[in-house]
Structure formats: C-alpha cells, structure tokens
Write a protein that holds these residues in place. Structure first.
Motif, PDB file in Angstrom:
ATOM      1  N   TYR A  98       0.816  -1.213   0.000  1.00  0.00           N
ATOM      2  CA  TYR A  98       0.000   0.000   0.000  1.00  0.00           C
ATOM      3  C   TYR A  98       0.853   1.269   0.000  1.00  0.00           C
ATOM      4  N   TYR A  99       1.840   1.340   0.878  1.00  0.00           N
ATOM      5  CA  TYR A  99       2.586   2.588   1.050  1.00  0.00           C
ATOM      6  C   TYR A  99       3.809   2.720   0.149  1.00  0.00           C
ATOM      7  N   ILE A 100       4.471   1.631  -0.185  1.00  0.00           N
ATOM      8  CA  ILE A 100       5.675   1.712  -1.007  1.00  0.00           C
ATOM      9  C   ILE A 100       5.344   1.495  -2.486  1.00  0.00           C
ATOM     10  N   LEU A 101       4.550   0.463  -2.777  1.00  0.00           N
ATOM     11  CA  LEU A 101       4.189   0.178  -4.165  1.00  0.00           C
ATOM     12  C   LEU A 101       2.955   0.948  -4.626  1.00  0.00           C
ATOM     13  N   CYS A 102       2.254   1.597  -3.680  1.00  0.00           N
ATOM     14  CA  CYS A 102       1.062   2.403  -3.968  1.00  0.00           C
ATOM     15  C   CYS A 102      -0.034   1.606  -4.681  1.00  0.00           C
ATOM     16  N   GLN A 103      -0.221   0.375  -4.259  1.00  0.00           N
ATOM     17  CA  GLN A 103      -1.309  -0.427  -4.811  1.00  0.00           C
ATOM     18  C   GLN A 103      -2.609  -0.067  -4.108  1.00  0.00           C
ATOM     19  N   SER A 104      -3.719  -0.317  -4.787  1.00  0.00           N
ATOM     20  CA  SER A 104      -5.027  -0.065  -4.182  1.00  0.00           C
ATOM     21  C   SER A 104      -5.364  -1.210  -3.232  1.00  0.00           C
ATOM     22  N   TRP A 105      -6.326  -0.950  -2.330  1.00  0.00           N
ATOM     23  CA  TRP A 105      -6.741  -1.997  -1.387  1.00  0.00           C
ATOM     24  C   TRP A 105      -7.276  -3.209  -2.140  1.00  0.00           C
ATOM     25  N   GLU A 106      -8.034  -2.953  -3.191  1.00  0.00           N
ATOM     26  CA  GLU A 106      -8.615  -4.043  -3.966  1.00  0.00           C
ATOM     27  C   GLU A 106      -7.533  -4.901  -4.621  1.00  0.00           C
ATOM     28  N   GLN A 107      -6.503  -4.239  -5.159  1.00  0.00           N
ATOM     29  CA  GLN A 107      -5.400  -4.962  -5.794  1.00  0.00           C
ATOM     30  C   GLN A 107      -4.641  -5.811  -4.778  1.00  0.00           C
ATOM     31  N   ILE A 108      -4.415  -5.262  -3.602  1.00  0.00           N
ATOM     32  CA  ILE A 108      -3.714  -6.005  -2.544  1.00  0.00           C
ATOM     33  C   ILE A 108      -4.530  -7.224  -2.136  1.00  0.00           C
ATOM     34  N   ALA A 109      -5.823  -7.031  -1.941  1.00  0.00           N
ATOM     35  CA  ALA A 109      -6.689  -8.148  -1.551  1.00  0.00           C
ATOM     36  C   ALA A 109      -6.674  -9.243  -2.617  1.00  0.00           C
ATOM     37  N   MET A 110      -6.759  -8.847  -3.863  1.00  0.00           N
ATOM     38  CA  MET A 110      -6.763  -9.816  -4.950  1.00  0.00           C
ATOM     39  C   MET A 110      -5.422 -10.562  -5.029  1.00  0.00           C
ATOM     40  N   ASP A 111      -4.307  -9.817  -4.949  1.00  0.00           N
ATOM     41  CA  ASP A 111      -2.986 -10.434  -5.045  1.00  0.00           C
ATOM     42  C   ASP A 111      -2.682 -11.367  -3.883  1.00  0.00           C
ATOM     43  N   MET A 112      -3.169 -11.014  -2.691  1.00  0.00           N
ATOM     44  CA  MET A 112      -2.873 -11.826  -1.503  1.00  0.00           C
ATOM     45  C   MET A 112      -3.946 -12.887  -1.243  1.00  0.00           C
ATOM     46  N   HIS A 113      -5.016 -12.875  -2.049  1.00  0.00           N
ATOM     47  CA  HIS A 113      -6.110 -13.849  -1.922  1.00  0.00           C
ATOM     48  C   HIS A 113      -6.806 -13.761  -0.565  1.00  0.00           C
ATOM     49  N   PHE A 114      -7.042 -12.522  -0.131  1.00  0.00           N
ATOM     50  CA  PHE A 114      -7.795 -12.253   1.089  1.00  0.00           C
ATOM     51  C   PHE A 114      -8.966 -11.341   0.737  1.00  0.00           C
ATOM     52  N   SER A 115      -9.926 -11.270   1.651  1.00  0.00           N
ATOM     53  CA  SER A 115     -11.031 -10.332   1.440  1.00  0.00           C
ATOM     54  C   SER A 115     -10.533  -8.914   1.730  1.00  0.00           C
ATOM     55  N   LEU A 116     -11.236  -7.966   1.165  1.00  0.00           N
ATOM     56  CA  LEU A 116     -10.897  -6.560   1.389  1.00  0.00           C
ATOM     57  C   LEU A 116     -10.998  -6.215   2.869  1.00  0.00           C
ATOM     58  N   ARG A 117     -12.003  -6.762   3.523  1.00  0.00           N
ATOM     59  CA  ARG A 117     -12.191  -6.509   4.955  1.00  0.00           C
ATOM     60  C   ARG A 117     -11.000  -7.033   5.765  1.00  0.00           C
ATOM     61  N   TRP A 118     -10.515  -8.213   5.416  1.00  0.00           N
ATOM     62  CA  TRP A 118      -9.385  -8.787   6.149  1.00  0.00           C
ATOM     63  C   TRP A 118      -8.113  -7.957   5.920  1.00  0.00           C
ATOM     64  N   ILE A 119      -7.931  -7.459   4.700  1.00  0.00           N
ATOM     65  CA  ILE A 119      -6.762  -6.624   4.385  1.00  0.00           C
ATOM     66  C   ILE A 119      -6.783  -5.357   5.229  1.00  0.00           C
ATOM     67  N   THR A 120      -7.948  -4.735   5.355  1.00  0.00           N
ATOM     68  CA  THR A 120      -8.019  -3.505   6.150  1.00  0.00           C
ATOM     69  C   THR A 120      -7.795  -3.794   7.638  1.00  0.00           C
ATOM     70  N   LYS A 121      -8.214  -4.955   8.099  1.00  0.00           N
ATOM     71  CA  LYS A 121      -7.940  -5.330   9.495  1.00  0.00           C
ATOM     72  C   LYS A 121      -6.440  -5.547   9.702  1.00  0.00           C
ATOM     73  N   LEU A 122      -5.805  -6.269   8.775  1.00  0.00           N
ATOM     74  CA  LEU A 122      -4.349  -6.478   8.867  1.00  0.00           C
ATOM     75  C   LEU A 122      -3.618  -5.131   8.879  1.00  0.00           C
ATOM     76  N   HIS A 123      -4.077  -4.232   8.050  1.00  0.00           N
ATOM     77  CA  HIS A 123      -3.473  -2.898   7.975  1.00  0.00           C
ATOM     78  C   HIS A 123      -3.572  -2.180   9.323  1.00  0.00           C
ATOM     79  N   GLY A 124      -4.755  -2.191   9.912  1.00  0.00           N
ATOM     80  CA  GLY A 124      -4.954  -1.531  11.209  1.00  0.00           C
ATOM     81  C   GLY A 124      -4.095  -2.145  12.301  1.00  0.00           C
ATOM     82  N   TRP A 125      -4.030  -3.467  12.343  1.00  0.00           N
ATOM     83  CA  TRP A 125      -3.204  -4.138  13.351  1.00  0.00           C
ATOM     84  C   TRP A 125      -1.726  -3.825  13.146  1.00  0.00           C
TER      85      TRP A 125
END
Length: 141
Positions: A98-125
């Motif tokens: 997100y911060y270095i490669l400037c990918q969108s949340w949706e792209q990160i979720a798709m690439d990591m095979h997680f839900s968008l909600r889980w990605i945002t939780k990982l980010h917060g933690w």
C-alpha cells in the motif's frame, strides 16, 4: 506524527513524483511534434512553443523530478526500515504494497487472496504494532 501520517506522506510523495514525471513525458512529446514554418507560410499570431522554450521547460521539469525523486527515495527508505520492523509477514506485505508500491486496497486483496475486509484489518493491526517502533526511528521525517 503517527505511523499512518508518516506512511501516507510517503505515499503522497510518490503520487506527486508520478505527476511530475508525466508532465516531463508530455513535454518530450511536445518537443517531437514541434515543426518550424516553411518559407512563404504565414506565421500565426497565437503562441506556438519554440524548440528552445520546450527544452527550457524540459530542463526545469527534469530538475524538479530529480529533486522530488531524491526526497521520495529517502522517505521510502525510512518507511521500508519501519515496515521491516513488523514481525508478521502478512501485515508487513500489506503495508509495503500500500505505502511503497502504492497499490489499491482491492489490488492487494486480490494479489494476496484475502477479502478486502481482512486486508483492512491487517493494515490496522500493523499500524498499531508499529506505533511503538515509530517512536524509535530518527526524526528526519
């Protein structure tokens, strides 16, 4: 300044750098399309950029890009050092993407095979984990 504020600043720097680089590319294209009037042709009174003007603008823009690139590179290196302190590899991956490669949340979720909600939780933690580490980073930011 919090971890999130610092990392968002890094992300914004990258966006500004991309904007400057795009402007430089457009100036290069403009230079290629410059043609001089032939003999006997009427020269229009509207302002048409001369090769000299475009080269001058390109030089100025290239200097701006180089200065911004240096600042952005330094901030990215500091951000990478901070992100590397996150012990969990998934959280670290989310932050880096997100911060270095400037990918969108949706792209990160798709690439990591997680839900968008889980990605945002990982980010917060991850941000909570790094708040303690951020206080130890030298304050050049």
């Amino acid at each position: 300044m919090t971890v999130k504020e610092f990392l968002n600043k890094v992300r914004r720097q990258n966006s500004v750098l991309l904007m400057y680089e795009q402007e430089l590319s457009e100036l290069r294209l403009r230079m290629v399309n410059i043609s001089s009037p032939g003999f006997g042709e009427k020269v229009q009174t509207n302002h048409i950029f001369s090769l000299e003007e475009v080269l001058e603008k390109m030089e100025s823009q290239a200097d701006k890009v180089n200065r911004k690139w240096d600042a952005c590179k330094e901030m990215k290196e500091q951000a990478e050092v901070l992100i590397d302190k996150e012990p969990d590899e998934y959280k670290r991956c989310v932050l880096y993407r997100y911060y270095i490669l400037c990918q969108s949340w949706e792209q990160i979720a798709m690439d990591m095979h997680f839900s968008l909600r889980w990605i945002t939780k990982l980010h917060g933690w991850a941000l909570q984990d790094l708040e303690k580490e951020f206080l130890l980073v030298p304050k050049k930011m």
